[in-house]
Motif scaffolding. Structure first.
Motif, PDB file in Angstrom:
ATOM      1  N   VAL A 192       0.764  -1.149   0.024  1.00 43.62           N
ATOM      2  CA  VAL A 192       0.211   0.005   0.166  1.00 43.62           C
ATOM      3  C   VAL A 192       0.907   1.034   0.119  1.00 43.62           C
ATOM      4  O   VAL A 192       0.749   2.377  -0.877  1.00 43.62           O
ATOM      5  N   VAL A 193       1.692   1.237   0.619  1.00 44.91           N
ATOM      6  CA  VAL A 193       2.630   2.241   0.663  1.00 44.91           C
ATOM      7  C   VAL A 193       3.009   2.618  -1.015  1.00 44.91           C
ATOM      8  O   VAL A 193       3.657   3.955  -0.872  1.00 44.91           O
ATOM      9  N   THR A 211       1.044   4.565  -2.524  1.00 46.03           N
ATOM     10  CA  THR A 211       0.331   6.478  -1.371  1.00 46.03           C
ATOM     11  C   THR A 211       1.765   7.038  -2.608  1.00 46.03           C
ATOM     12  O   THR A 211       1.331   7.822  -2.525  1.00 46.03           O
ATOM     13  N   PRO A 223       0.793  11.017   1.816  1.00 43.25           N
ATOM     14  CA  PRO A 223       1.088   9.353   1.679  1.00 43.25           C
ATOM     15  C   PRO A 223       1.010   9.418   3.200  1.00 43.25           C
ATOM     16  O   PRO A 223      -0.112   8.154   3.522  1.00 43.25           O
ATOM     17  N   THR A 282      -2.566   9.170   2.537  1.00 44.49           N
ATOM     18  CA  THR A 282      -3.818   8.342   1.648  1.00 44.49           C
ATOM     19  C   THR A 282      -3.211   6.620   2.354  1.00 44.49           C
ATOM     20  O   THR A 282      -4.044   5.640   1.750  1.00 44.49           O
ATOM     21  N   SER A 283      -1.935   6.422   3.256  1.00 45.14           N
ATOM     22  CA  SER A 283      -1.994   5.405   3.457  1.00 45.14           C
ATOM     23  C   SER A 283      -2.722   4.780   4.960  1.00 45.14           C
ATOM     24  O   SER A 283      -3.677   3.632   4.692  1.00 45.14           O
ATOM     25  N   ASN A 331      -5.196   1.664   4.068  1.00 44.26           N
ATOM     26  CA  ASN A 331      -4.906   0.477   4.755  1.00 44.26           C
ATOM     27  C   ASN A 331      -6.092  -0.287   5.969  1.00 44.26           C
ATOM     28  O   ASN A 331      -6.527  -1.075   6.142  1.00 44.26           O
ATOM     29  N   VAL A 338      -1.073   0.557  11.989  1.00 37.37           N
ATOM     30  CA  VAL A 338      -1.794   1.213  10.752  1.00 37.37           C
ATOM     31  C   VAL A 338      -1.579   3.370  11.212  1.00 37.37           C
ATOM     32  O   VAL A 338      -1.365   4.170  10.605  1.00 37.37           O
ATOM     33  N   HIS A 371       1.983   4.458  12.097  1.00 33.70           N
ATOM     34  CA  HIS A 371       2.500   5.395  10.926  1.00 33.70           C
ATOM     35  C   HIS A 371       2.083   6.146   9.544  1.00 33.70           C
ATOM     36  O   HIS A 371       3.259   6.933   9.841  1.00 33.70           O
ATOM     37  N   SER A 372       1.032   5.936   9.548  1.00 29.92           N
ATOM     38  CA  SER A 372      -0.077   7.112   9.158  1.00 29.92           C
ATOM     39  C   SER A 372       0.725   8.801   9.337  1.00 29.92           C
ATOM     40  O   SER A 372       1.223   9.544   9.718  1.00 29.92           O
ATOM     41  N   THR A 386       1.237  -4.643   9.229  1.00 30.46           N
ATOM     42  CA  THR A 386       1.021  -2.156   8.743  1.00 30.46           C
ATOM     43  C   THR A 386      -0.069  -3.106   7.723  1.00 30.46           C
ATOM     44  O   THR A 386      -0.102  -2.283   6.707  1.00 30.46           O
ATOM     45  N   GLY A 430      -1.976  -3.956   4.227  1.00 31.80           N
ATOM     46  CA  GLY A 430      -2.068  -4.199   3.559  1.00 31.80           C
ATOM     47  C   GLY A 430      -1.538  -5.946   2.072  1.00 31.80           C
ATOM     48  O   GLY A 430      -1.911  -7.192   3.120  1.00 31.80           O
TER      49      GLY A 430
END
Length: 227
Positions: free
Chosen positions: A55-56, A59, A70, A73-74, A78, A101, A104-105, A146, A148
């Motif tokens: 997925v990354v 993005t 990013p 969108t991520s 996700n 998730v 990370h975003s 993560t 995805g």
């Protein structure tokens, strides 16, 4: 009877404290992993027009083409995938994945604009891959994902006996290959090298020797168990 109830109640309380401490340590590992993953993307991948998998990777392509954030969108992609496949994960994995998730975003926003001081592309590929792989490895080590393609990799591990790291490499390579029309052949080749480095980093982080044997023998034992 009163004494028996008192002793019986006290034992679960102790277990609960241990469980809370373990969960706290797991969340700390997830936070560190999410930060490393995000830093690898913002400091090493995007500034050098590299691609990524999963997925990354999608993005990043959207960022190059449409300048979409990013981080947002991520998060959206996700969470959508997690909503579709959450039944494939147990309760712990699902909750840890949501945390991974989200963090990370968040860290993608926090580290936006950070970049590596080196202009050597191969150095950035190696260190970026190592950082991304270590971050993902930490998250997987405590039982999270993560989302995805990691969810797909876990399914391949469960049903076909594939090592998660190599299943992830295959899925990510397919996504990364689609970035050819955006970043070109040379950058794509560097991206594939970075994915291999990330795969090895995931393996190292998740290597758990149970005996004083040498690393090759421990790895062989793990491979047999996975199969």
């Amino acid at each position: 009877m009163i004494k028996w109830i008192h002793i019986a109640d006290r034992e679960p309380a102790g277990k609960k404290v241990i469980r809370v401490k373990r969960t706290g340590m797991d969340l700390l590992m997830i936070a560190l992993g999410a930060f490393a993953f995000a830093l690898g993307i913002n400091a090493f991948v995007i500034p050098h027009d590299l691609g990524e998998g999963g997925v990354v990777g999608v993005t990043i392509i959207l960022y190059y083409v449409l300048q979409w954030s990013p981080g947002w969108t991520s998060l959206i992609l996700n969470m959508a995938l997690l909503a579709i496949g959450y039944k494939l994960l147990d309760k712990k994995a699902t909750s840890y994945t949501v945390a991974a998730v989200a963090l990370h975003s968040l860290f993608l926003h926090v580290t936006e604009g950070w970049y590596s001081a080196s202009s050597d592309l191969m150095l950035n590929v190696i260190f970026g891959g190592a950082l991304i792989g270590a971050g993902i490895g930490l998250i997987i080590r405590v039982g999270g994902t993560t989302a995805g393609t990691v969810i797909v990799a876990k399914l391949m591990n469960k049903f076909w006996g594939w090592k998660i790291s190599y299943a992830l490499l295959l899925c990510d390579a397919l996504v990364a290959a689609s970035s050819y029309f955006i970043i070109g052949l040379e950058r794509l080749m560097y991206t594939l090298i970075m994915l291999v480095v990330a795969t090895k980093a995931i393996d190292l982080v998740n290597l758990r020797p149970n005996t004083p044997q040498s690393i090759p023998r421990v790895t062989s034992k793990q491979d047999k168990m996975a199969g």
